[in-house]
Design an enzyme around this catalytic site. Structure first.
Site, short mmCIF file in Angstrom:
data_model
loop_
_atom_site.label_atom_id
_atom_site.label_comp_id
_atom_site.label_asym_id
_atom_site.label_seq_id
_atom_site.Cartn_x
_atom_site.Cartn_y
_atom_site.Cartn_z
N PHE A 50 0.84 -1.19 0.00
CA PHE A 50 0.00 0.00 0.00
C PHE A 50 0.88 1.25 0.00
O PHE A 50 2.05 1.20 0.37
CB PHE A 50 -0.92 0.03 1.23
N GLN B 102 4.75 -16.72 7.59
CA GLN B 102 4.31 -15.69 6.64
C GLN B 102 5.47 -15.35 5.71
O GLN B 102 6.54 -14.92 6.16
CB GLN B 102 3.84 -14.44 7.38
N HIS C 139 5.30 -10.83 -0.34
CA HIS C 139 5.43 -10.76 -1.79
C HIS C 139 6.87 -10.49 -2.21
O HIS C 139 7.62 -9.82 -1.52
CB HIS C 139 4.48 -9.71 -2.37
N ASN C 140 7.22 -11.05 -3.37
CA ASN C 140 8.54 -10.87 -4.00
C ASN C 140 9.68 -11.56 -3.26
O ASN C 140 10.85 -11.36 -3.62
CB ASN C 140 8.89 -9.39 -4.16
N SER D 122 10.15 -8.82 -0.54
CA SER D 122 11.35 -8.58 -1.35
C SER D 122 12.64 -9.03 -0.68
O SER D 122 13.73 -8.66 -1.14
CB SER D 122 11.46 -7.10 -1.75
N HIS E 192 13.50 -6.35 1.86
CA HIS E 192 14.63 -6.05 0.97
C HIS E 192 15.98 -6.48 1.54
O HIS E 192 17.02 -6.02 1.05
CB HIS E 192 14.67 -4.56 0.63
#
Length: 283
Positions: free
Chosen positions: A137, A189, A192-193, A211, A229
């Site tokens: 978001f 969990q 995404h990515n 990520s 990341h």
């Protein structure tokens, strides 16, 4: 060979509805996609979903399913899904559109698959969800929270095991990938990515933010947290309750919050304990 389910004729639909007790016929008609008016008037309609001969589940007529597949009662396979040889789909599971499942994979009860591919000889335990939108978001110029597009897929390799109630999100700017032979415990969990290499071991309640990248042969103890990341080299082991806040570039054992080499973490813990003891004596 796979079998493309033929379009069910109106006559077959009528026979199917007549084989169901009267109190359940209307519900089955709605579930199978019948037009209510046609079903009530003539008892026939175009049926999109049909019962599968092996297990009692329901398949869309446009699904591609090997004859050896077992779809248990209460399971649903949607249009465009592809199921390989000897796949087992447990009761209550949903295999969504455009999902592919490789040979001999077992899908547990109430599993939901969407926007994903699953390799061969995998085990997905009860309640797992794979391929749903990630948590992405942003706040626009007007201060409104807007959703970032989540349009890609999750790719699960071969011989992967995924524990009960684990969630693996699909990708947004790159696909989410789980490498071959990786084993994932319950209640994990994976955002995404995320890209996870082969032969990793991920224990219960681990959270991997979007990520992140993990190499091969990585082991994560229970409740490890990895920020977004971050990259972790191959052959890294993280102690339970550790938190990774920056890249780990060398193989080895790590622990603590933030995670540091394991011997450094042990020294920190010993010093903190000694300091606390001395402070208590002074009081």
């Amino acid at each position: 060979m796979t079998a493309i389910l033929p379009r069910t004729t109106p006559k077959a639909a009528a026979l199917l509805l007549r084989s169901v007790p009267p109190h359940g016929a209307a519900r089955l008609a709605r579930f199978l996609g019948c037009v209510s008016a046609a079903c009530s008037n003539a008892g026939i309609a175009s049926v999109e979903f049909v019962p599968w001969h092996n297990g009692g589940g329901i398949l869309h007529r446009a699904a591609s399913v090997d004859p050896t597949v077992v779809v248990e009662a209460g399971a649903v396979v949607h249009s465009g899904a592809v199921l390989g040889k000897e796949v087992v789909v447990g009761s209550g599971a949903v295999v969504g559109p455009s999902v592919s499942v490789g040979q001999s994979t077992r899908i547990g009860y109430n599993v939901v698959l969407s926007n994903c591919s699953v390799g061969e000889f995998c085990t997905i335990h009860n309640g797992a969800c794979i391929g749903q939108d990630g948590f992405g978001f942003f706040v626009d110029e007007d201060g409104q929270v807007k959703k970032k597009p989540q349009m890609l897929h999750a790719r699960i390799g071969d011989h992967v095991e995924i524990g009960a109630n684990t969630c693996i999100d699909r990708g947004s700017w790159r696909e989410t990938v789980i490498g071959d032979h990786t084993k994932i415990d319950n209640l994990v969990q994976i955002g995404h990515n995320v890209v996870i290499g082969k032969c990793c071991m991920i224990c219960g309640q681990v959270g991997i933010a979007g990520s992140a990248t993990l190499g091969a042969y990585v082991t994560l103890g229970g409740r490890v947290a990895i920020r977004d990341h971050v990259s972790i080299a191959s052959k890294v082991r993280l102690a339970a309750n550790s938190s990774v806040t920056k890249d780990i570039q060398k193989p080895g054992d790590y622990g603590g919050f933030p995670a540091v080499p394991i011997n450094e973490w042990r020294r920190q813990t010993a010093k903190l304990r000694l300091f606390s003891k001395k402070d208590g004596e002074r009081r």
